[in-house]
Scaffold this active site. Sequence first.
Site, short mmCIF file in Angstrom:
data_model
loop_
_atom_site.label_atom_id
_atom_site.label_comp_id
_atom_site.label_asym_id
_atom_site.label_seq_id
_atom_site.Cartn_x
_atom_site.Cartn_y
_atom_site.Cartn_z
N GLY A 240 -1.82 -8.75 5.94
CA GLY A 240 -2.12 -10.14 5.59
C GLY A 240 -1.12 -10.72 4.61
CG ASN A 618 -4.81 8.50 -2.45
OD1 ASN A 618 -3.69 9.02 -2.43
ND2 ASN A 618 -5.69 8.70 -1.49
CD GLN A 625 -0.61 -1.29 -0.64
OE1 GLN A 625 -0.73 -2.43 -1.07
NE2 GLN A 625 -0.46 -1.05 0.65
CD GLU A 692 -0.53 -9.41 -5.29
OE1 GLU A 692 -0.46 -10.47 -4.64
OE2 GLU A 692 -1.32 -9.24 -6.24
#
Length: 732
Positions: A240, A618, A625, A692
């Site tokens: 997304g 984790n 990420q 982010e």
Amino acid sequence: MDFNTPAAQNPIDREIVVTKPHDRIDGPVKVTGRATYAYEYHAEAPNAAYGFILGASIGKGSIAAIDTAAAEKSPGVLLVLTHKNAPKQSKDGRHNAPQLQGPDVRNFDQAVALVVAETFEQARSAARLIRVDYTISPGRFDLAAEKSKGTMPDDVPDTNIGDFNGAMASAPVTLDVSYTTPDQAHSMMEPQASVAMWEGDKLTLYTSHQIVHWAVDGVASTLGIAKDKVRIVSAYVGGGFGSKLKIYSDPILAAVAAKQLNRPVKVALTRPQIYNHTSHRPATIQRLRFGAERDGTLTAIGHEVWCGNQAGGEPENAADQTRLLYAGANRMTRVRMTLLDLPLGAAMRAPGEAVGLLALECAMDELAEKLAIDPIELRIKNDTQFDPEKGPSRPFSTRGLVQCLRTGAEKFGWDKRNAKPGMVRDGQWLVGIGVASAIRSNLVQPSGARVTLDGKGVLTIETQMTDIGTGSYTILAQIGAEMLGLTMAQVRVKLGDSDFPHSAGSGGSWGANSASAGVYAACEKLRGAIAAKAGFNSTDLIFAEGKIVTAGRSVDLTEIVGSASITVEDSITFGDLTKKFAQAAFGAHFAEVGVDTATGEVRVRRLLSVCAAGRIINPKTARSQCLGGMTMGIGAALMEEHVVDTRHGYFVNYDLAEYQVPVHADVPDLDVIFLEERDDKSSPIKAKGVGELGICGVGAAIANAVYNASGVRIRDYPLTLDKVLKKLPVAA
């Protein structure tokens, strides 16, 4: 549960399951194609018809005439909706998205018709038969041309601390530079898609959305029905990056058509439609001004931003991070938003910081060169342990920036950097390294969960939280397993259904921390219920290996639960700790690049990110990420640009063939280091978001490395080879 005071010692601190690199529990169903995404609910929505959206071919104006006769006669067509026959909808609501409500065209590819047919191909073919005549109006499509008309957004007021102008006038060393960043596209893997079906007055929408309760609110308000009559299911979301924080035409038009036809309707956007029909990250023009003592102490910091959006759209607050990142007694930020008639600008991964740091962190390097100070030492010299605007009364909860810079410098080999640009060669390549700081505010949101322990010792977690590829399924399972003393194999996680308790959803990097805290609250309540049923009064119970243990007594959870199940529900709300303490995750990015002396091509050779983001629930999913953020940082630095046709008001590169994103060949050796940190002011989990942080500052580190390699400083992103080649020294 109310979180009003710093977290004390709690079951998560045992770290038997959390902080361990568990594989994704949803991985097997995804890689084998068994995960059901929005468009794939075939059994749940039998006999579904297919909708195809026709978008406007002008940037601004109105529909003068629309002829649907040929489309209506086309084989298989069941319904053609336009502004002439679409039911009335409401526009009054933050998440509303009314469709086909009149002849006005606000932006290119706005929905002007929906064709529904027995097959997708029939609907698409019929849509091409619709004839639309437009009246074209002059549009505002060029941010630079409209810049002077910008106004201060209501929700982003100017900030002024001290005497910025006076400090700039008296500073021994000053810097005044401007940077630009282009519009950018989310370009996630899964397009927006929805399947709508009605059972009486109850609407079920299988859709691709990041925050379930926002989707419920937007759909219900737009259609004028009660929220409890709308069920949203977003169990799996194929990416997304912020694009799916909003609802677009697909759920609304699918719902309207399904109601009229009394059968399920599927509507999905095509890949080209994503680029103009949905949202994007708006372009910015940024001016950075620094005043400094000769030893590098910042005395003045000014950051001004110009951006554009539709009326009612949000500004790209690229000055936000500048308010917190560095010390400086005299400071100023300003954001001005200009009305544009381009498609909607909205949040994209790290809105504000991602593009703000592209400018701020390059300007810091420019100042370091002007002062003849090492760029890392300049940043460290201006570190602060409290909010620079509020002073010592608002300290940072944790702030590991200096440690990130020091650790990264040692691991990356910063001491081998030649401070003089253009001095290191590798054959035809000029080689350089660069650095940039990273910051992303720690946002928290109320969040809840329902947890059930059955007689077999299996824990089931249900929450509206979504997983957009970030690992939510896995980390929530880890929280549940840790709290109840279970293994990961004993935990089931169900996500993305509005029938489940309210959750933060995926956005703003608040998912891991807030949603985990919601599961923590529910599991804490479940622990109490289990203890009470077992007759334990002790407050220092230990749940371990499927048992309750206390004072020499041990009882299996399965024995306590018996043949029944124990179900509880709870949520967490956050008090004023975010006001008392400045909360943010920090990092430092290091880049090594090569610049081709003949072509100006830039290749990233190495990237390292060092992150201080509280407890890492984790390390494997968190690392993924960060790697994704770093890859997007490469794109922002070198290739991503949503090119605007300023004559006709649309993005011309509206597919993955022309909107360039990094591919495997562009992505080099990437490494991530997480520093040990626990933030007890953040949540009971003592974590912060990393999704982010990974993009914040990466592009600036690459741009600074390009300058170190070649002596070419480009302030207009992206750094494409034509811009580099134009400035390369002839002797290179």
